[in-house]
Design an enzyme around this catalytic site. Structure first.
Site, short mmCIF file in Angstrom:
data_model
loop_
_atom_site.label_atom_id
_atom_site.label_comp_id
_atom_site.label_asym_id
_atom_site.label_seq_id
_atom_site.Cartn_x
_atom_site.Cartn_y
_atom_site.Cartn_z
CB SER A 1 -0.90 0.02 1.24
OG SER A 1 -1.53 1.28 1.40
CE1 TYR B 1 -4.15 -2.75 5.17
CE2 TYR B 1 -3.50 -0.48 4.73
CZ TYR B 1 -3.92 -1.71 4.28
OH TYR B 1 -4.12 -1.91 2.94
CE LYS C 1 -1.56 -4.05 3.04
NZ LYS C 1 -1.70 -5.20 2.12
#
Length: 279
Positions: free
Chosen positions: A170, A183, A187
Protein backbone atom coordinates in the site's frame (compact mmCIF):
# COMPACT_ATOMS: atom_id res chain seq x y z
CA UNK A 1 3.93 -0.27 -59.68
CA UNK A 2 5.71 -2.81 -57.50
CA UNK A 3 6.56 -0.09 -54.95
CA UNK A 4 2.96 1.10 -54.97
CA UNK A 5 1.77 -2.45 -54.30
CA UNK A 6 4.14 -2.83 -51.36
CA UNK A 7 2.97 0.49 -49.93
CA UNK A 8 -0.66 -0.58 -50.29
CA UNK A 9 0.00 -3.87 -48.49
CA UNK A 10 1.85 -2.05 -45.70
CA UNK A 11 -1.01 0.42 -45.26
CA UNK A 12 -3.51 -2.42 -45.24
CA UNK A 13 -1.56 -4.30 -42.56
CA UNK A 14 -1.24 -1.16 -40.44
CA UNK A 15 -4.98 -0.51 -40.65
CA UNK A 16 -5.69 -4.13 -39.75
CA UNK A 17 -3.47 -3.84 -36.67
CA UNK A 18 -5.17 -0.61 -35.58
CA UNK A 19 -8.62 -2.10 -36.12
CA UNK A 20 -7.75 -5.24 -34.15
CA UNK A 21 -6.37 -3.16 -31.28
CA UNK A 22 -9.45 -0.94 -31.13
CA UNK A 23 -11.98 -3.77 -31.34
CA UNK A 24 -10.17 -6.30 -29.17
CA UNK A 25 -10.05 -8.82 -32.02
CA UNK A 26 -7.18 -11.29 -31.58
CA UNK A 27 -6.02 -9.40 -28.52
CA UNK A 28 -2.53 -10.40 -27.41
CA UNK A 29 -2.58 -12.66 -24.37
CA UNK A 30 0.78 -12.40 -22.59
CA UNK A 31 -0.25 -14.87 -19.87
CA UNK A 32 -1.58 -17.56 -22.20
CA UNK A 33 -2.01 -20.84 -20.27
CA UNK A 34 -0.27 -19.57 -17.15
CA UNK A 35 -1.85 -20.62 -13.85
CA UNK A 36 -2.47 -17.84 -11.35
CA UNK A 37 -3.58 -17.84 -7.72
CA UNK A 38 -5.05 -14.59 -6.43
CA UNK A 39 -5.92 -14.31 -2.75
CA UNK A 40 -8.78 -12.08 -1.55
CA UNK A 41 -9.99 -11.81 -5.12
CA UNK A 42 -13.78 -11.57 -4.99
CA UNK A 43 -13.98 -7.79 -4.57
CA UNK A 44 -12.04 -4.60 -5.13
CA UNK A 45 -8.43 -4.70 -6.27
CA UNK A 46 -8.18 -8.49 -6.03
CA UNK A 47 -11.18 -8.99 -8.29
CA UNK A 48 -9.88 -6.49 -10.84
CA UNK A 49 -6.52 -8.27 -10.89
CA UNK A 50 -8.11 -11.72 -11.24
CA UNK A 51 -10.24 -10.52 -14.14
CA UNK A 52 -7.29 -8.91 -15.94
CA UNK A 53 -5.02 -11.95 -15.54
CA UNK A 54 -7.76 -14.14 -16.99
CA UNK A 55 -8.37 -11.69 -19.83
CA UNK A 56 -4.66 -11.90 -20.57
CA UNK A 57 -4.88 -15.68 -20.94
CA UNK A 58 -4.23 -17.11 -17.48
CA UNK A 59 -6.20 -19.85 -15.76
CA UNK A 60 -7.09 -18.07 -12.52
CA UNK A 61 -8.02 -19.54 -9.14
CA UNK A 62 -9.79 -16.95 -7.02
CA UNK A 63 -10.34 -17.16 -3.28
CA UNK A 64 -12.16 -15.57 -0.38
CA UNK A 65 -13.02 -16.43 3.19
CA UNK A 66 -16.69 -16.85 2.23
CA UNK A 67 -18.03 -19.52 -0.12
CA UNK A 68 -20.85 -17.32 -1.42
CA UNK A 69 -18.34 -14.69 -2.52
CA UNK A 70 -16.29 -17.31 -4.34
CA UNK A 71 -19.37 -18.75 -6.06
CA UNK A 72 -20.56 -15.31 -7.17
CA UNK A 73 -17.18 -14.29 -8.55
CA UNK A 74 -16.56 -17.55 -10.39
CA UNK A 75 -20.02 -17.37 -11.98
CA UNK A 76 -19.47 -13.74 -13.03
CA UNK A 77 -16.04 -14.27 -14.56
CA UNK A 78 -16.94 -17.55 -16.23
CA UNK A 79 -19.94 -15.70 -17.66
CA UNK A 80 -17.44 -13.34 -19.29
CA UNK A 81 -15.82 -16.32 -21.00
CA UNK A 82 -12.81 -16.42 -18.68
CA UNK A 83 -11.01 -19.48 -17.30
CA UNK A 84 -11.69 -19.06 -13.59
CA UNK A 85 -12.28 -21.42 -10.68
CA UNK A 86 -12.18 -20.74 -6.97
CA UNK A 87 -12.16 -21.99 -3.42
CA UNK A 88 -12.50 -20.73 0.12
CA UNK A 89 -9.17 -19.64 1.57
CA UNK A 90 -8.37 -17.86 4.80
CA UNK A 91 -4.67 -17.24 4.20
CA UNK A 92 -3.97 -17.38 7.92
CA UNK A 93 -4.93 -21.08 7.98
CA UNK A 94 -2.44 -23.67 6.75
CA UNK A 95 -5.13 -26.07 5.53
CA UNK A 96 -6.75 -23.34 3.45
CA UNK A 97 -3.45 -22.37 1.82
CA UNK A 98 -2.78 -26.01 1.00
CA UNK A 99 -6.24 -26.41 -0.52
CA UNK A 100 -5.78 -23.35 -2.73
CA UNK A 101 -2.49 -24.63 -4.13
CA UNK A 102 -3.88 -28.15 -4.53
CA UNK A 103 -6.82 -26.87 -6.58
CA UNK A 104 -4.48 -25.17 -9.03
CA UNK A 105 -2.27 -28.24 -9.31
CA UNK A 106 -5.17 -30.68 -9.71
CA UNK A 107 -7.05 -28.59 -12.26
CA UNK A 108 -4.21 -27.01 -14.23
CA UNK A 109 -1.05 -28.94 -13.42
CA UNK A 110 0.83 -26.36 -11.37
CA UNK A 111 1.28 -22.73 -10.39
CA UNK A 112 3.04 -19.98 -12.33
CA UNK A 113 1.77 -16.84 -10.61
CA UNK A 114 0.84 -15.87 -7.07
CA UNK A 115 -0.82 -12.56 -6.30
CA UNK A 116 -0.83 -12.14 -2.52
CA UNK A 117 -3.58 -9.60 -1.93
CA UNK A 118 -5.23 -10.71 1.32
CA UNK A 119 -5.09 -8.24 4.21
CA UNK A 120 -7.05 -7.24 7.29
CA UNK A 121 -7.45 -4.08 9.31
CA UNK A 122 -9.53 -4.45 12.48
CA UNK A 123 -8.36 -1.15 13.99
CA UNK A 124 -8.93 2.59 13.46
CA UNK A 125 -7.34 5.03 15.89
CA UNK A 126 -4.05 6.10 17.43
CA UNK A 127 -1.31 3.51 16.98
CA UNK A 128 -0.38 3.65 20.65
CA UNK A 129 -3.90 2.48 21.53
CA UNK A 130 -3.73 -0.67 19.41
CA UNK A 131 -3.93 -3.81 21.53
CA UNK A 132 -1.59 -6.77 21.33
CA UNK A 133 -4.45 -8.75 19.80
CA UNK A 134 -4.79 -6.17 17.02
CA UNK A 135 -1.06 -6.31 16.28
CA UNK A 136 -1.05 -10.11 16.26
CA UNK A 137 -3.98 -10.33 13.85
CA UNK A 138 -2.68 -7.72 11.42
CA UNK A 139 0.88 -9.04 11.30
CA UNK A 140 -0.30 -12.66 11.11
CA UNK A 141 -2.51 -12.13 8.07
CA UNK A 142 -0.79 -9.25 6.30
CA UNK A 143 2.84 -10.34 6.71
CA UNK A 144 3.31 -13.86 8.08
CA UNK A 145 0.62 -15.41 5.87
CA UNK A 146 2.15 -13.73 2.82
CA UNK A 147 5.44 -15.48 3.54
CA UNK A 148 3.73 -18.83 4.13
CA UNK A 149 1.58 -18.51 1.00
CA UNK A 150 4.72 -17.85 -1.02
CA UNK A 151 6.45 -20.81 0.62
CA UNK A 152 3.53 -23.03 -0.42
CA UNK A 153 3.76 -22.15 -4.12
CA UNK A 154 7.54 -22.11 -4.58
CA UNK A 155 7.90 -25.91 -5.04
CA UNK A 156 5.17 -25.88 -7.70
CA UNK A 157 6.75 -22.94 -9.51
CA UNK A 158 10.12 -24.70 -9.50
CA UNK A 159 8.58 -27.72 -11.21
CA UNK A 160 7.53 -25.42 -14.07
CA UNK A 161 10.90 -23.72 -14.38
CA UNK A 162 10.08 -20.58 -12.42
CA UNK A 163 7.29 -18.14 -11.74
CA UNK A 164 6.22 -14.75 -10.51
CA UNK A 165 5.05 -13.57 -7.08
CA UNK A 166 3.26 -10.24 -6.74
CA UNK A 167 2.75 -8.89 -3.23
CA UNK A 168 0.15 -6.18 -2.67
CA UNK A 169 1.36 -3.57 -0.21
CA UNK A 170 0.00 0.00 0.00
CA UNK A 171 1.10 3.59 -0.45
CA UNK A 172 0.44 3.70 3.30
CA UNK A 173 3.79 1.92 3.59
CA UNK A 174 5.43 5.18 2.48
CA UNK A 175 2.92 7.86 3.43
CA UNK A 176 0.91 6.58 6.43
CA UNK A 177 -2.84 6.80 6.27
CA UNK A 178 -4.23 8.57 9.36
CA UNK A 179 -5.50 6.30 12.17
CA UNK A 180 -4.31 3.12 10.42
CA UNK A 181 -0.94 2.76 12.15
CA UNK A 182 -0.65 -1.03 12.55
CA UNK A 183 -1.94 -1.56 9.00
CA UNK A 184 0.58 0.95 7.62
CA UNK A 185 3.41 -0.78 9.49
CA UNK A 186 2.40 -4.18 8.11
CA UNK A 187 2.44 -2.80 4.59
CA UNK A 188 5.89 -1.28 5.11
CA UNK A 189 7.08 -4.72 6.19
CA UNK A 190 5.95 -6.10 2.83
CA UNK A 191 8.37 -3.79 1.03
CA UNK A 192 11.24 -5.44 2.88
CA UNK A 193 9.76 -8.88 2.37
CA UNK A 194 9.65 -8.27 -1.38
CA UNK A 195 13.35 -7.34 -1.44
CA UNK A 196 14.36 -10.38 0.62
CA UNK A 197 12.28 -12.88 -1.33
CA UNK A 198 13.51 -11.46 -4.64
CA UNK A 199 17.12 -12.13 -3.66
CA UNK A 200 16.48 -15.61 -2.28
CA UNK A 201 14.20 -16.83 -5.07
CA UNK A 202 16.07 -15.41 -8.06
CA UNK A 203 18.30 -18.52 -8.37
CA UNK A 204 15.10 -20.54 -8.77
CA UNK A 205 13.93 -18.27 -11.60
CA UNK A 206 11.11 -16.88 -9.45
CA UNK A 207 10.63 -13.13 -9.60
CA UNK A 208 9.06 -11.20 -6.70
CA UNK A 209 7.63 -7.72 -7.09
CA UNK A 210 5.27 -5.50 -5.17
CA UNK A 211 2.28 -3.26 -5.91
CA UNK A 212 1.60 -0.28 -3.65
CA UNK A 213 -1.89 1.04 -4.42
CA UNK A 214 -2.82 4.52 -3.31
CA UNK A 215 -6.31 5.58 -2.32
CA UNK A 216 -8.37 3.16 -4.40
CA UNK A 217 -12.15 3.30 -4.11
CA UNK A 218 -13.07 -0.10 -2.65
CA UNK A 219 -15.17 -1.39 0.21
CA UNK A 220 -11.97 -2.11 2.14
CA UNK A 221 -10.80 1.52 1.96
CA UNK A 222 -14.16 3.21 2.50
CA UNK A 223 -13.21 4.36 6.00
CA UNK A 224 -10.86 6.79 4.21
CA UNK A 225 -13.28 8.19 1.65
CA UNK A 226 -16.84 7.80 2.94
CA UNK A 227 -16.54 11.08 4.86
CA UNK A 228 -16.76 13.83 2.23
CA UNK A 229 -14.40 16.25 4.01
CA UNK A 230 -11.75 13.55 4.49
CA UNK A 231 -12.17 12.44 0.88
CA UNK A 232 -11.56 15.96 -0.42
CA UNK A 233 -8.55 16.36 1.86
CA UNK A 234 -7.07 13.12 0.55
CA UNK A 235 -7.67 14.14 -3.06
CA UNK A 236 -5.85 17.43 -2.48
CA UNK A 237 -2.68 15.47 -1.70
CA UNK A 238 -2.76 13.79 -5.11
CA UNK A 239 -1.28 15.02 -8.36
CA UNK A 240 -4.13 13.29 -10.18
CA UNK A 241 -7.17 14.74 -8.43
CA UNK A 242 -9.33 11.67 -8.15
CA UNK A 243 -9.58 8.43 -6.26
CA UNK A 244 -8.19 5.41 -8.04
CA UNK A 245 -10.28 2.55 -9.35
CA UNK A 246 -9.40 -1.13 -8.85
CA UNK A 247 -8.82 -1.44 -12.59
CA UNK A 248 -6.01 1.12 -12.32
CA UNK A 249 -3.99 -1.57 -10.51
CA UNK A 250 -4.77 -4.56 -12.71
CA UNK A 251 -2.75 -3.84 -15.83
CA UNK A 252 0.54 -3.23 -14.03
CA UNK A 253 0.11 -6.50 -12.12
CA UNK A 254 -0.45 -8.43 -15.33
CA UNK A 255 2.66 -6.82 -16.80
CA UNK A 256 4.81 -7.67 -13.77
CA UNK A 257 3.63 -11.29 -13.93
CA UNK A 258 4.39 -11.61 -17.64
CA UNK A 259 7.53 -12.33 -19.62
CA UNK A 260 7.58 -8.65 -20.61
CA UNK A 261 8.87 -8.06 -17.06
CA UNK A 262 11.33 -10.97 -17.06
CA UNK A 263 14.22 -8.71 -15.98
CA UNK A 264 12.31 -7.00 -13.16
CA UNK A 265 12.43 -8.33 -9.61
CA UNK A 266 12.53 -6.86 -6.12
CA UNK A 267 10.72 -3.72 -7.24
CA UNK A 268 7.68 -1.90 -5.85
CA UNK A 269 5.41 -0.03 -8.25
CA UNK A 270 3.24 2.68 -6.74
CA UNK A 271 -0.18 3.24 -8.31
CA UNK A 272 -1.13 6.24 -6.24
CA UNK A 273 -2.03 9.23 -8.36
CA UNK A 274 1.20 11.00 -7.46
CA UNK A 275 1.12 10.41 -3.69
CA UNK A 276 4.50 10.89 -2.00
CA UNK A 277 6.12 7.45 -2.03
CA UNK A 278 9.62 7.37 -0.61
CA UNK A 279 10.76 5.92 2.69
Amino acid sequence: MRAAGQLLRACSQTWKSVRMASTGVERRKPLENKVALVTASTDGIGLAIARRLAQDGAHVVVSSRKQENVDRTVATLQGEGLSVTGTVCHVGKAEDRERLVAMAVNLHGGVDILVSNAAVNPFFGNIIDATEEVWDKILHVNVKATVLMTKAVVPEMEKRGGGSVLIVSSVGAYHPFPNLGPYNVSKTALLGLTKNLAVELAPRNIRVNCLAPGLIKTNFSQVLWMDKARKEYMKESLRIRRLGNPEDCAGIVSFLCSEDASYITGETVVVGGGTASRL
